[in-house]
Design a protein around this motif. Structure first.
Motif, short mmCIF file in Angstrom:
data_model
loop_
_atom_site.label_atom_id
_atom_site.label_comp_id
_atom_site.label_asym_id
_atom_site.label_seq_id
_atom_site.Cartn_x
_atom_site.Cartn_y
_atom_site.Cartn_z
N THR A 83 0.77 -1.32 -0.05
CA THR A 83 0.17 -0.02 0.00
C THR A 83 0.91 1.29 -0.29
O THR A 83 0.60 2.01 -0.83
CB THR A 83 -0.82 -0.10 1.09
OG1 THR A 83 -1.71 -1.18 1.23
CG2 THR A 83 -1.75 1.20 1.31
N VAL A 84 1.85 1.26 0.92
CA VAL A 84 2.74 2.39 0.93
C VAL A 84 3.62 2.72 -0.51
O VAL A 84 3.63 3.70 -0.81
CB VAL A 84 3.51 2.39 2.35
CG1 VAL A 84 4.86 3.36 2.08
CG2 VAL A 84 2.83 2.43 3.46
N GLY A 85 3.91 1.56 -0.95
CA GLY A 85 4.84 1.62 -2.05
C GLY A 85 3.89 1.96 -3.42
O GLY A 85 4.31 2.88 -4.12
N THR A 86 2.59 1.45 -3.14
CA THR A 86 1.68 2.23 -4.47
C THR A 86 1.29 3.74 -4.41
O THR A 86 1.50 4.11 -5.36
CB THR A 86 0.32 0.98 -4.43
OG1 THR A 86 0.83 -0.06 -4.65
CG2 THR A 86 -0.56 1.78 -5.78
N ILE A 87 1.11 3.86 -3.09
CA ILE A 87 0.71 5.44 -3.11
C ILE A 87 2.22 6.31 -3.26
O ILE A 87 1.96 7.32 -3.90
CB ILE A 87 0.28 5.60 -1.51
CG1 ILE A 87 -1.10 5.25 -1.27
CG2 ILE A 87 0.33 7.13 -1.14
CD1 ILE A 87 -1.76 4.88 0.39
N THR A 88 3.52 5.63 -2.87
CA THR A 88 4.33 6.46 -3.23
C THR A 88 4.73 6.80 -4.58
O THR A 88 5.10 7.79 -5.15
CB THR A 88 5.66 6.15 -2.55
OG1 THR A 88 5.43 5.96 -1.03
CG2 THR A 88 6.93 6.77 -2.61
N LEU A 89 4.47 5.70 -5.46
CA LEU A 89 4.66 5.56 -6.79
C LEU A 89 3.54 6.49 -7.40
O LEU A 89 3.96 7.23 -8.47
CB LEU A 89 4.71 4.23 -7.16
CG LEU A 89 4.78 3.93 -9.02
CD1 LEU A 89 6.23 4.43 -9.25
CD2 LEU A 89 4.56 2.39 -9.18
N TRP A 90 2.45 6.21 -6.98
CA TRP A 90 1.33 7.09 -7.65
C TRP A 90 1.47 8.66 -7.57
O TRP A 90 1.55 9.40 -8.38
CB TRP A 90 -0.11 6.78 -7.00
CG TRP A 90 -1.16 7.50 -7.74
CD1 TRP A 90 -1.81 7.39 -8.82
CD2 TRP A 90 -1.83 8.64 -7.02
NE1 TRP A 90 -2.66 8.33 -8.85
CE2 TRP A 90 -2.51 8.98 -7.80
CE3 TRP A 90 -1.72 9.15 -5.75
CZ2 TRP A 90 -3.72 10.25 -7.68
CZ3 TRP A 90 -2.51 10.32 -5.34
CH2 TRP A 90 -3.69 10.67 -6.36
N ARG A 91 2.14 9.02 -6.38
CA ARG A 91 2.27 10.44 -6.14
C ARG A 91 3.49 10.90 -6.93
O ARG A 91 3.57 12.00 -7.31
CB ARG A 91 2.54 10.64 -4.58
CG ARG A 91 1.30 10.56 -3.70
CD ARG A 91 1.59 11.06 -2.30
NE ARG A 91 1.94 12.56 -2.23
CZ ARG A 91 2.37 13.15 -1.16
NH1 ARG A 91 2.22 12.55 0.12
NH2 ARG A 91 2.73 14.23 -1.07
#
Length: 93
Positions: A40-48
C-alpha cells in the motif's frame, strides 16, 4: 558563535529509522499485514511520484476565425530578393 542548523540528511535518517521500526512491528504482529502495508505504501508513493512528474497537456491553441488575414506578406522586390511586410491586427491598433 552561531548555531548550525540540523542537516536534512539527519532528519531523513531519523524518519527512515522510525519507518523501519514501524515496518518491523507490523511484520511482528502479522506477516500478512506487513506485506499489505508495504504494498500500500509503495503504491501510494509511486502514484504520487508519477503525478508530480507527469507533464500536463498543453493548452489548446487560441480560437481564430477562418476570415482572419495573415500576419505578414512576402513581396519579391527583384529576382532573388524578398521583403516581409508585417501587418498589424485590428486588436493591436
Amino acid at each position: 558563535m552561531t548555531e548550525k542548523e540540523p542537516s536534512r540528511a539527519a532528519g531523513a535518517c531519523v524518519l527512515a529509522i522510525l519507518a523501519g521500526v514501524a515496518v518491523t512491528a507490523m511484520f511482528a504482529a502479522s506477516p500478512a499485514a506487513g506485506v499489505l502495508t508495504l504494498w500500500t505504501v509503495g503504491t501510494i508513493t509511486l502514484w504520487r511520484s508519477v503525478r508530480r512528474t507527469a507533464n500536463p497537456a498543453p493548452p489548446p491553441p487560441p480560437e481564430r476565425g477562418c476570415d482572419t488575414k495573415p500576419q505578414f506578406t512576402v513581396v519579391e522586390d527583384r529576382p532573388g530578393h524578398c521583403t516581409i511586410h508585417w501587418q498589424k491586427e485590428a486588436n493591436d491598433a
